[in-house]
Motif scaffolding. Structure first.
Motif, mmCIF file in Angstrom:
data_model
loop_
_atom_site.group_PDB
_atom_site.id
_atom_site.type_symbol
_atom_site.label_atom_id
_atom_site.label_comp_id
_atom_site.label_asym_id
_atom_site.label_seq_id
_atom_site.Cartn_x
_atom_site.Cartn_y
_atom_site.Cartn_z
ATOM 1 N N SER A 21 54.322 -68.122 43.771
ATOM 2 C CA SER A 21 53.421 -67.478 44.728
ATOM 3 C C SER A 21 53.469 -68.166 46.099
ATOM 4 O O SER A 21 53.273 -67.528 47.124
ATOM 5 C CB SER A 21 51.994 -67.463 44.201
ATOM 6 N N MET A 22 53.764 -69.463 46.112
ATOM 7 C CA MET A 22 53.848 -70.181 47.386
ATOM 8 C C MET A 22 55.071 -69.736 48.193
ATOM 9 O O MET A 22 55.033 -69.731 49.420
ATOM 10 C CB MET A 22 53.918 -71.695 47.142
ATOM 11 N N TYR A 23 56.154 -69.381 47.531
ATOM 12 C CA TYR A 23 57.384 -69.014 48.229
ATOM 13 C C TYR A 23 57.604 -67.511 48.327
ATOM 14 O O TYR A 23 58.655 -67.067 48.767
ATOM 15 C CB TYR A 23 58.584 -69.670 47.528
ATOM 16 N N SER A 24 56.639 -66.758 47.937
ATOM 17 C CA SER A 24 56.814 -65.305 48.015
ATOM 18 C C SER A 24 56.694 -64.835 49.457
ATOM 19 O O SER A 24 56.223 -65.538 50.338
ATOM 20 C CB SER A 24 55.787 -64.600 47.131
ATOM 21 N N ASN A 29 53.506 -61.713 55.382
ATOM 22 C CA ASN A 29 52.699 -60.523 55.642
ATOM 23 C C ASN A 29 51.307 -60.915 56.140
ATOM 24 O O ASN A 29 50.771 -60.292 57.047
ATOM 25 C CB ASN A 29 52.622 -59.677 54.368
ATOM 26 N N VAL A 30 50.724 -61.939 55.573
ATOM 27 C CA VAL A 30 49.406 -62.403 55.983
ATOM 28 C C VAL A 30 49.472 -62.943 57.414
ATOM 29 O O VAL A 30 48.599 -62.673 58.230
ATOM 30 C CB VAL A 30 48.872 -63.475 55.010
#
Length: 133
Positions: A21-24, A29-30
Motif C-alpha cells: 500500500s505504501m508503494y501503490s 492520486n492523493v
C-alpha cells in the motif's frame, strides 16, 4: 503451536499488504487531488479579494458623492425646532411622563406615541432633562 503459526502468518500478510500500500499509485492520486484543491482555494480567495476591493471602491465613490456639507442645513433645522418647541408649550405632567418613559427605556417614537406629542418635543424634553441632571 498451531495458533502461533496462524498469528505469525497473519502478521506477515499484514506487513506485506502494508508495504504494498505504501508503494501503490494511490499516493500520487492523493497528491494530485491535494494540489488541485489548493489551486481551487487560491482561485476562490483571489475572487473574494477582488470582490471586496471592488465593493470598497464603490463605497468610497458613494461616500465621496454624498460628502456634501450639511452643517448649515442642520443648524437651520435645529434653530427652527428650538423656536417651534417652547418649554412652556407642554405641561409638567407631560414632561414627567416623557422622563419616566425615557428612564424605563422606551424609544423616542414610543414615548411620542404614548404621550401624544411630536418626537421633536420628546427629544427636546429629554435633552433638557439630561443637561439639568
Amino acid at each position: 503451536m498451531d495458533i502461533w503459526i496462524l498469528v505469525i502468518a497473519l502478521l506477515v500478510i499484514a506487513i506485506i499488504l502494508f508495504v504494498i500500500s505504501m508503494y501503490s499509485k494511490d499516493s500520487n492520486n492523493v497528491e494530485e487531488q491535494l494540489s488541485e484543491f489548493s489551486v481551487q482555494q487560491s482561485q476562490e480567495l483571489y475572487s473574494i479579494k477582488s470582490r471586496i476591493s471592488e465593493l470598497e471602491r464603490t463605497q468610497r465613490q458613494v461616500v465621496a458623492n454624498n460628502n456634501v456639507d450639511y452643517s448649515s442645513e442642520a443648524e437651520e433645522l435645529s434653530t427652527a425646532i428650538e423656536e417651534e418647541i417652547l418649554p412652556e408649550s407642554i405641561s409638567d405632567m407631560t414632561r414627567e411622563d416623557v422622563i419616566r418613559l425615557y428612564s424605563q427605556g422606551y424609544t423616542m417614537h414610543e414615548i411620542a406615541h404614548e404621550v401624544k406629542v411630536s418626537p421633536q418635543v420628546v427629544q427636546h424634553v429629554i435633552d433638557d432633562y439630561i443637561e439639568n441632571r
